[in-house]
Write a protein that holds these residues in place. Structure first.
Motif, PDB file in Angstrom:
ATOM      1  N   ASN A  11      -9.120   3.790  -3.858  1.00 13.81           N
ATOM      2  CA  ASN A  11      -8.573   4.570  -2.719  1.00 13.81           C
ATOM      3  C   ASN A  11      -9.821   5.278  -2.153  1.00 13.81           C
ATOM      4  OD1 ASN A  11      -6.073   3.498  -2.688  1.00 13.81           O
ATOM      5  ND2 ASN A  11      -5.257   5.210  -3.802  1.00 13.81           N
ATOM      6  N   HIS A  53      -3.667   5.464   2.763  1.00 12.29           N
ATOM      7  CA  HIS A  53      -3.600   5.356   1.371  1.00 12.29           C
ATOM      8  C   HIS A  53      -4.844   5.840   0.775  1.00 12.29           C
ATOM      9  CE1 HIS A  53      -5.186   1.512   2.447  1.00 12.29           C
ATOM     10  NE2 HIS A  53      -6.037   1.553   1.230  1.00 12.29           N
ATOM     11  N   TYR A 106       0.920  -1.134   0.003  1.00  9.82           N
ATOM     12  CA  TYR A 106      -0.065  -0.020   0.038  1.00  9.82           C
ATOM     13  C   TYR A 106       0.906   1.375   0.022  1.00  9.82           C
ATOM     14  CZ  TYR A 106      -4.365  -2.439   1.085  1.00  9.82           C
ATOM     15  OH  TYR A 106      -5.677  -3.178   0.759  1.00  9.82           O
ATOM     16  N   GLY A 107       2.028   1.279   0.619  1.00 11.64           N
ATOM     17  CA  GLY A 107       2.681   2.332   0.857  1.00 11.64           C
ATOM     18  C   GLY A 107       4.034   2.989   0.093  1.00 11.64           C
TER      19      GLY A 107
END
Length: 288
Positions: A245, A108, A87-88
């Motif tokens: 998102n 996110h 995710y990051g």
């Protein structure tokens, strides 16, 4: 002066884990107060040096987070590290040696007020514990807990849980899994299939009479995820319903208040996995 929608964050170091020893379960007891947006476990040697990611993976076998005695996360450190990168990492949220991050509020998501909805309110929580199953310890001596919290008073509302499902398949070709959980007040955010020593070539997902995925190849899925700012991790086939998102980026288990009757995941293996795991990210506590 306008009151801010999200109160200031506090980064608090709480009492560390008790019972850190080889082949024992170390336990962190977190005060059930405020609202938790992020949790971090710090793994250290007796001299206070931080362990490397590889050392943590080698010496810790499983992590369980419990609210009121019920598991909300069951995963290996490997998976939780991979999830952070998934995710990051495109935004720089990569793994820091010695620190394992659990991101409750899902940073996110596009809007802070959307991510806030997933933070853990403690008003109706009596116990918040983290169990760390230790293997043979050569370096690990101390585990500290750091919480990113606010002083909000709010109940535990919709929140994300991670369920680990262990599977066996010693052949090649298609295997159909029709035992995925279907519960009315839950939604599936993502399924992360850890293929172990095997290789997945495509996956199909049937939801009722709809083929949500139709023999979607590993390469096409990788392209879809990268196009949506995910970082696919080596050794997984990721199915992600939240790639836009948004707070409502999940597959509801009871659309229009009608429970899904047929929920089947088919994976095609070109190399036999023998044993593999499916990690389900699910949102709990949805209103009807």
């Amino acid at each position: 002066m306008n009151v801010p929608a999200i109160p200031p964050f506090f980064h608090r170091t709480y009492a560390g884990a008790q019972g850190v020893a080889s082949n024992q379960t170390a336990i962190v007891s977190v005060p059930a107060s405020g609202r938790h947006y992020e949790s971090r476990l710090e793994f250290k040697t007796s001299a206070g040096a931080y362990l490397t990611k590889a050392q943590i993976i080698s010496e810790v076998t499983e992590i369980r987070v419990k609210l009121n005695g019920q598991d909300i996360i069951q995963a290996t450190p490997t998976f939780l590290f991979d999830l952070q990168e998934y995710y990051g990492s495109h935004k720089g949220s990569t793994v820091v040696d010695g620190v394992l991050l659990i991101d409750w509020a899902r940073r996110h998501l596009n809007l802070p007020l959307e991510s806030k909805q997933y933070a853990l309110g403690m008003e109706n929580v009596q116990t918040f514990t983290i169990e760390i199953q230790c293997g043979t310890l050569a370096n690990l001596d101390k585990i500290d807990f750091v919480g990113t919290v606010t002083n909000e008073r709010s109940p535990l509302g919709p929140h994300v849980r991670i369920l680990k499902l262990s599977r066996e398949f010693s052949g090649t070709g298609e295997v159909v899994d029709s035992n995925l959980p279907v519960v009315a007040d839950q939604g599936l955010i993502a399924a992360h299939i850890s293929d172990g020593v095997g290789t997945i070539s495509y996956a199909t997902l049937n939801v009722g009479d709809v083929m949500v995925l139709d023999r979607l190849s590993t390469k096409s899925m990788e392209s879809i995820l990268k196009h949506n700012e995910r970082t696919p991790q080596t050794g997984y086939y990721h199915i992600d319903f939240g790639v836009r998102n948004e707070a409502l980026g999940f597959l509801p288990m009871a659309p229009n208040d009608v429970l899904i009757k047929d929920f089947r995941l088919t994976t095609n293996w070109t190399v036999a996995p023998t044993n593999y795991d499916i990690y389900l990210e699910r949102v709990y506590g949805l209103a009807g």
